[in-house]
Design a protein around this motif. Structure first.
Motif, PDB file in Angstrom:
ATOM      1  N   SER A   1       2.281   4.509   4.524  1.00  0.00           N
ATOM      2  CA  SER A   1       1.644   4.591   3.209  1.00  0.00           C
ATOM      3  C   SER A   1       2.741   4.576   2.162  1.00  0.00           C
ATOM      4  CB  SER A   1       0.827   5.875   3.075  1.00  0.00           C
ATOM      5  OG  SER A   1      -0.391   5.718   3.763  1.00  0.00           O
TER       6      SER A   1
ATOM      7  N   ARG B   1      -1.640   2.990  -4.093  1.00  0.00           N
ATOM      8  CA  ARG B   1      -0.943   3.323  -2.866  1.00  0.00           C
ATOM      9  C   ARG B   1      -1.322   2.252  -1.847  1.00  0.00           C
ATOM     10  NH1 ARG B   1      -3.199   8.134  -0.828  1.00  0.00           N
ATOM     11  NH2 ARG B   1      -1.876   9.394  -2.166  1.00  0.00           N
TER      12      ARG B   1
ATOM     13  N   ASN C   1      -1.337   0.853   2.083  1.00  0.00           N
ATOM     14  CA  ASN C   1      -1.295   1.328   3.471  1.00  0.00           C
ATOM     15  C   ASN C   1      -1.085   0.144   4.409  1.00  0.00           C
ATOM     16  OD1 ASN C   1      -2.108   4.113   2.688  1.00  0.00           O
ATOM     17  ND2 ASN C   1      -3.940   3.021   2.026  1.00  0.00           N
TER      18      ASN C   1
ATOM     19  N   ASN D   1      -5.995  -0.946   0.885  1.00  0.00           N
ATOM     20  CA  ASN D   1      -5.873   0.021  -0.215  1.00  0.00           C
ATOM     21  C   ASN D   1      -6.506   1.340   0.222  1.00  0.00           C
ATOM     22  OD1 ASN D   1      -8.641  -0.308  -0.462  1.00  0.00           O
ATOM     23  ND2 ASN D   1      -8.507  -1.614  -2.268  1.00  0.00           N
ATOM     24  N   ASP D   2      -6.508   2.323  -0.666  1.00  0.00           N
ATOM     25  CA  ASP D   2      -7.015   3.639  -0.296  1.00  0.00           C
ATOM     26  C   ASP D   2      -8.512   3.631  -0.026  1.00  0.00           C
ATOM     27  OD1 ASP D   2      -4.683   4.959  -0.085  1.00  0.00           O
ATOM     28  OD2 ASP D   2      -4.818   6.045  -1.983  1.00  0.00           O
TER      29      ASP D   2
END
Ligand SMILES: [Zn+2]
Length: 161
Positions: free
Chosen positions: A61, A130, A132, A17-18
């Motif tokens: 992403s 988002r 990744n 994750n971010d």
């Protein structure tokens, strides 16, 4: 051979994750095998892999709209405990299968318990995030007619039936 619709593709991947936390990874296990073009994986990742070949490594992403969707407050609702008949003890974090109004099966997660009220959340646990992906393509082969008809891969790493 390039990744295209109806290819069975094996990938090694790590999903973060971010915040940099690892959410999922094939490291230490078998690669993920999926059927390109069949919606087996999230749309954003499938699109990024199109046209790639064995040995390619990529970082992708994926925004929520091409992953598990935006977080939708309307999917949070409060039910009565009596709806959970047969469950011995309800706990926050428990997940249940439920059928959505459109007939699709979805997973709901208990978010809160307050007396007779049970707050459930039908958002995917990764909704609004988002994602990744660090991906390496391990193998590509033509899918069999049967696999294409079923919309998934058979054999090692795939459906066993
Ligand atoms: Zn099948």
């Amino acid at each position: 051979m390039l990744i295209a619709a109806n290819k069975a593709v094996s990938i090694d991947y790590t999903l973060t994750n971010d915040a940099g936390e690892v959410i999922d990874s094939s490291a230490g296990g078998a690669p993920l095998v999926y059927l390109q073009g069949a919606g087996n994986i999230i749309p954003g990742l499938e699109k990024a892999l199109e046209g790639k070949q064995v040995g390619d490594e990529l970082n992708v992403s994926v925004e929520p709209e091409d992953a598990y969707g935006e977080y939708t407050a309307e999917l949070v609702s409060t039910l009565s405990r009596s709806m959970f008949e047969g469950v011995d003890e309800l706990e926050v974090g428990m997940q249940f299968h439920a059928s959505a109004p459109d007939g699709q099966m979805q997973i709901v997660t208990i978010r809160d318990l307050d007396g007779d009220d049970v707050t459930v959340d039908g958002n995917h646990p990764l909704a609004g995030q988002r994602l990744n992906f660090q991906v390496k393509i391990v193998a590509i082969r033509d899918a069999s007619q049967e696999e294409v008809a079923h919309g998934h891969v058979h054999g090692e790493g795939g459906h066993q039936h």
